[in-house]
Design an enzyme around this catalytic site. Structure first.
Site, PDB file in Angstrom:
ATOM      1  N   ASN A  76       0.807  -1.231   0.000  1.00  0.00           N
ATOM      2  CA  ASN A  76       0.000   0.000   0.000  1.00  0.00           C
ATOM      3  C   ASN A  76       0.835   1.274   0.000  1.00  0.00           C
ATOM      4  OD1 ASN A  76       0.678  -0.755   2.686  1.00  0.00           O
ATOM      5  ND2 ASN A  76      -0.918   0.593   3.487  1.00  0.00           N
TER       6      ASN A  76
ATOM      7  N   GLY B 120       2.090  -5.521   7.142  1.00  0.00           N
ATOM      8  CA  GLY B 120       1.069  -6.147   6.312  1.00  0.00           C
ATOM      9  C   GLY B 120      -0.169  -6.493   7.117  1.00  0.00           C
ATOM     10  N   SER B 121      -0.873  -7.499   6.657  1.00  0.00           N
ATOM     11  CA  SER B 121      -2.140  -7.867   7.282  1.00  0.00           C
ATOM     12  C   SER B 121      -1.924  -8.683   8.549  1.00  0.00           C
ATOM     13  CB  SER B 121      -2.988  -8.680   6.297  1.00  0.00           C
ATOM     14  OG  SER B 121      -2.412  -9.953   6.079  1.00  0.00           O
TER      15      SER B 121
ATOM     16  N   GLU C  27       3.913  -4.710  12.053  1.00  0.00           N
ATOM     17  CA  GLU C  27       3.087  -3.523  11.822  1.00  0.00           C
ATOM     18  C   GLU C  27       1.878  -3.970  11.020  1.00  0.00           C
ATOM     19  OE1 GLU C  27       3.460  -0.762  13.233  1.00  0.00           O
ATOM     20  OE2 GLU C  27       5.449  -1.090  14.087  1.00  0.00           O
TER      21      GLU C  27
ATOM     22  N   CYS D 195      -3.193   1.750   6.201  1.00  0.00           N
ATOM     23  CA  CYS D 195      -3.439   0.947   7.407  1.00  0.00           C
ATOM     24  C   CYS D 195      -3.941   1.777   8.575  1.00  0.00           C
ATOM     25  CB  CYS D 195      -2.179   0.169   7.796  1.00  0.00           C
ATOM     26  SG  CYS D 195      -0.760   1.220   8.168  1.00  0.00           S
TER      27      CYS D 195
ATOM     28  N   GLU E 273     -10.959  -5.390   8.078  1.00  0.00           N
ATOM     29  CA  GLU E 273     -10.448  -4.068   7.729  1.00  0.00           C
ATOM     30  C   GLU E 273     -10.798  -3.783   6.270  1.00  0.00           C
ATOM     31  OE1 GLU E 273      -6.236  -1.537   7.804  1.00  0.00           O
ATOM     32  OE2 GLU E 273      -6.244  -3.696   8.179  1.00  0.00           O
TER      33      GLU E 273
END
Length: 459
Positions: free
Chosen positions: A115, A188-189, A210, A244, A334
């Site tokens: 992203n 990431g996720s 993160e 995020c 999310e």
């Protein structure tokens, strides 16, 4: 390129040569990296446009400029950061001088997301190098243009046995995670973060994760809604909502919900035009998979604004959803796109019900002029970091640690916090030999009274 195992072996050998512990050497690398990045400004911004249709302005403010700021900060402060820190000694260890030495971990793996593919690859890499580590960077395979530029930059600045970028998809990530690292930094996720944590646990490797989550935005009835609309539209739609720390949903006082939706509609049109697909400032969804995921989230919802899609361009317009169920698909994960659910509350208990339905978020936002209400909210909920009366901007202050809690992540970075993340703080005590009281030595008979006094008054 050599195999992953050969690269890691070469980096371990280089680290063991002790050269990366030379602060002057690290500074020369950071300055060379800055020079290379500055020379490729246009190429970097063009790559971001090709991957997202991200405008030059947005690419600069949210990626390129932040990387340069982090580099400048590290170059300016590295000598001070790297110095051993003298610590006040304890009377129990008198006479001694105590220190904390700043020691690199060794071989570091950085796995970057798609992203913000430039910022979130180089930000941790910069501080890992500043701290004296060797680095293997795995850029995202979803942002091919930016990843190629990253690989070229790193190749031009660093020898492979010091830092290298390895491109590829899931098989490459899997092979990298099978290796034994001294530190792993992943952005990431939450789903993939669990995979990374499991791989790290096999070797007892420390990690920074993160991640993300459903970051709420509370709006009460004490605020200027026109100002809030400006900040909310900007914070939600930056990078096409693929941020995020973007507000995932709004919880607004029920008696101003209609007015809020009205000013949000007007603000979206004001910033991106009546047909947002024609705006040069509105990015696209990264790929077909994520486009289809977002498209599915819109099903069976009440759309108050937007909802236009173009599958050929991976385009989803800025969209406002009214009062979705907490059990709906759009509230189950999310969102990571330009879709903003509006929920309402009448009492604090309503807010509790909504927020406690989800894991601890990465970010938390609140618009209010009510100081007691603000303090109540701040002290009630666990979250990574927050902003009162604005969005996202806590990310821009290098003095604030950035990171999640619980399902939204672990570990902090940014600025010196990033340097500290990649640094093992090694305590060292240097004892004096001129005084050696006999209290600690056997025989112990008759010493208990004195021992208790020492611990009572000096420990």
């Amino acid at each position: 390129m050599n195999s992953i195992t050969n690269i890691l072996a070469a980096q371990r050998a280089f680290y063991q040569s002790q050269k990366t512990k030379d602060v002057a050497f690290r500074l020369s690398l950071l300055k060379a990296l800055k020079k290379e990045i500055v020379s490729k400004e246009k190429v970097i911004l063009e790559a971001l446009y090709k991957d997202f249709r991200k405008s030059e302005f947005e690419g600069y403010i949210s990626e390129y400029g932040l990387v340069l700021s982090e580099l400048n900060l590290a170059i300016k402060n590295l000598k001070k950061w790297a110095k051993p820190k003298r610590i006040k000694p304890s009377i129990l260890t008198f006479p001694s001088t105590d220190y904390i030495y700043k020691e690199p971990y060794g071989s570091v793996l950085v796995i970057a997301p798609w992203n913000y593919p430039f910022l979130l690859a180089l930000d941790p890499l910069i501080m890992a190098i500043a701290a004296g580590n060797t680095v293997v960077l795995k850029p995202s395979e979803l942002t091919q243009h930016t990843s190629k530029v990253l690989t070229e930059i790193i190749k031009n600045v660093f020898p492979e046995n010091l830092a290298v970028s390895i491109e590829g998809g899931i098989p490459v990530s899997t092979m990298l995670l099978e290796q034994k690292w001294d530190y792993i930094f992943f952005t990431g996720s939450t789903r993939v973060g669990k995979i990374v944590a499991l791989a790290a646990a096999k070797h007892l490797t420390p990690v920074t994760l993160e991640l993300g989550g459903k970051s709420p935005c509370i709006i009460d009835d004490t605020v200027n809604l026109k100002l809030i609309a400006r900040r909310l539209v900007w914070g939600k739609l930056l990078n096409g909502g693929q941020t995020c720390i973007a507000p995932d949903y709004v919880i607004v006082k029920s008696d101003i919900k209609d007015e809020l939706i009205d000013v949000l509609k007007k603000e979206i049109i004001r910033r991106y035009g009546k047909n947002q697909s024609e705006s040069p400032d509105f990015p696209r969804i990264i790929n077909k998979k994520n486009f289809l995921r977002l498209k599915a989230l819109l099903e069976n919802t009440t759309i108050a604004f937007g909802g236009e899609i173009n599958e050929n361009e991976n385009y989803i317009s800025p969209t406002i959803i009214y009062e979705p169920s907490l059990e709906s698909n759009v509230m189950a994960e999310e969102i990571f796109g330009p879709i903003l659910p509006i929920l309402t509350y009448k009492t604090v208990e309503d807010i509790n019900t909504i927020i406690n339905s989800f894991d601890k978020p990465l970010s938390f936002y609140m618009f209010s002029e009510n100081k007691s209400f603000i303090n109540q909210i701040i002290n009630t909920y666990n979250f990574g970091g927050g902003v009162i009366n604005d969005l996202l901007i806590h990310f821009g202050n290098h003095r604030l640690p950035f990171g999640g809690v619980g399902a939204s992540g672990m570990g902090k970075y940014h600025g010196k916090h990033g340097f500290d993340t990649f640094t093992n703080e090694k305590p060292i005590m240097k004892r004096g030999n001129w005084f050696d009281p006999s209290l600690r030595y056997a025989p112990y008979k008759g010493k208990m009274s004195l021992l208790k006094k020492v611990f009572k008054y000096f420990a």
